[in-house]
Design a protein around this motif. Structure first.
Motif, PDB file in Angstrom:
ATOM      1  N   VAL A   1      44.957  34.201  34.122  1.00 16.32           N
ATOM      2  CA  VAL A   1      45.340  33.294  32.569  1.00 16.32           C
ATOM      3  C   VAL A   1      45.461  34.647  31.531  1.00 16.32           C
ATOM      4  N   ASP A   2      46.834  34.415  31.204  1.00 19.67           N
ATOM      5  CA  ASP A   2      46.852  35.410  29.671  1.00 19.67           C
ATOM      6  C   ASP A   2      48.090  34.631  28.802  1.00 19.67           C
ATOM      7  N   ASP A   3      47.742  34.319  27.895  1.00 17.84           N
ATOM      8  CA  ASP A   3      49.175  33.417  27.030  1.00 17.84           C
ATOM      9  C   ASP A   3      50.034  34.479  26.495  1.00 17.84           C
ATOM     10  N   SER A   4      50.015  36.383  27.222  1.00 20.90           N
ATOM     11  CA  SER A   4      51.724  37.168  26.414  1.00 20.90           C
ATOM     12  C   SER A   4      51.792  37.059  28.407  1.00 20.90           C
ATOM     13  N   PRO A   5      52.934  36.292  28.321  1.00 20.62           N
ATOM     14  CA  PRO A   5      53.851  36.628  29.117  1.00 20.62           C
ATOM     15  C   PRO A   5      53.826  37.941  29.980  1.00 20.62           C
TER      16      PRO A   5
ATOM     17  N   TYR B   1      47.099  42.305  46.463  1.00 18.18           N
ATOM     18  CA  TYR B   1      46.314  40.583  46.505  1.00 18.18           C
ATOM     19  C   TYR B   1      47.388  39.391  45.718  1.00 18.18           C
ATOM     20  N   ARG B   2      47.322  38.634  46.105  1.00 20.05           N
ATOM     21  CA  ARG B   2      48.450  37.581  46.193  1.00 20.05           C
ATOM     22  C   ARG B   2      47.804  36.840  44.207  1.00 20.05           C
ATOM     23  N   PRO B   3      48.743  37.192  43.272  1.00 16.06           N
ATOM     24  CA  PRO B   3      48.582  36.397  42.104  1.00 16.06           C
ATOM     25  C   PRO B   3      49.250  35.656  41.781  1.00 16.06           C
ATOM     26  N   ILE B   4      48.343  34.257  40.906  1.00 12.95           N
ATOM     27  CA  ILE B   4      49.429  33.082  41.111  1.00 12.95           C
ATOM     28  C   ILE B   4      49.026  33.023  39.194  1.00 12.95           C
ATOM     29  N   THR B   5      49.362  32.393  38.390  1.00 12.66           N
ATOM     30  CA  THR B   5      49.916  32.995  37.099  1.00 12.66           C
ATOM     31  C   THR B   5      49.347  31.702  36.216  1.00 12.66           C
ATOM     32  N   ALA B   6      48.814  32.029  35.137  1.00  8.77           N
ATOM     33  CA  ALA B   6      49.074  30.784  34.028  1.00  8.77           C
ATOM     34  C   ALA B   6      48.649  31.081  32.692  1.00  8.77           C
ATOM     35  N   PHE B   7      49.601  30.504  32.010  1.00 13.01           N
ATOM     36  CA  PHE B   7      49.790  31.264  30.612  1.00 13.01           C
ATOM     37  C   PHE B   7      48.900  30.027  29.351  1.00 13.01           C
ATOM     38  N   SER B   8      47.798  29.515  29.710  1.00 11.47           N
ATOM     39  CA  SER B   8      47.040  28.663  28.598  1.00 11.47           C
ATOM     40  C   SER B   8      45.749  28.514  29.555  1.00 11.47           C
ATOM     41  N   GLY B   9      45.210  27.857  29.258  1.00  7.32           N
ATOM     42  CA  GLY B   9      43.380  27.428  29.359  1.00  7.32           C
ATOM     43  C   GLY B   9      43.796  26.145  30.095  1.00  7.32           C
TER      44      GLY B   9
ATOM     45  N   MET C   1      42.716  33.384  23.493  1.00  6.39           N
ATOM     46  CA  MET C   1      44.468  32.966  23.404  1.00  6.39           C
ATOM     47  C   MET C   1      44.339  31.591  22.724  1.00  6.39           C
ATOM     48  N   GLU C   2      45.962  30.714  22.602  1.00  4.81           N
ATOM     49  CA  GLU C   2      45.628  29.945  22.046  1.00  4.81           C
ATOM     50  C   GLU C   2      46.300  28.868  22.436  1.00  4.81           C
TER      51      GLU C   2
END
Length: 138
Positions: free
Chosen positions: A9-13, A28-36, A57-58
């Motif tokens: 989880v990070d707001d910077s792609p 590992y198997r990553p999944i992603t999120a770009f905000s809380g 993050m904002e």
């Protein structure tokens, strides 16, 4: 052996990409999120084995996201490693230390990342294996 699913989880792609690449290379198997908000949605959709959560993050920062994860019975058992560009302040450590397993300083090396993850996952397994003997409460 089954792959561990790690939610980044990070707001910077750009940063998310770096971690995804490192995680894939580490098996590992990553999944992603770009905000809380996305993080909380992802946790409900695909509960991961571990969360890498960025602090800065904002609009919802990592600490707020962390509190939401840890106050929800459905997600509070998922271990969280915070991603941060600077060491935690004593205030942060006091306030949130019991919620997190550890934190990782960005930029990080593959080795530091894998070590931190393995440390947490290995400890989780030993806790799961000990279920009968003792529960440790925070």
């Amino acid at each position: 052996m089954s792959l561990y699913t790690i939610l980044v989880v990070d707001d910077s792609p750009m940063i998310v990409d770096v971690f995804v690449t490192m995680l894939e290379r580490g098996g590992y198997r990553p999944i992603t999120a770009f905000s809380g908000e996305e993080c909380l949605e992802a946790l409900n959709a695909t509960p991961p084995d571990l969360v890498l959560l960025d602090i800065m993050m904002e609009p919802m920062d990592g600490w707020e996201t962390l509190e939401r994860i840890k106050t929800d019975p459905a997600t509070r058992d998922i271990p969280v490693l915070m991603l941060t560009a600077k060491p935690l302040t004593p205030e942060e450590a006091n306030e949130y230390g019991s919620y997190i397993e550890d934190y990782i300083l960005k930029p990080t090396t593959h080795h530091q990342l894998y070590e931190a993850i393995e440390h947490v996952l290995a400890r989780r397994h030993s806790i799961a294996a000990d279920e009968g003997h003792h529960h440790h409460h925070h």
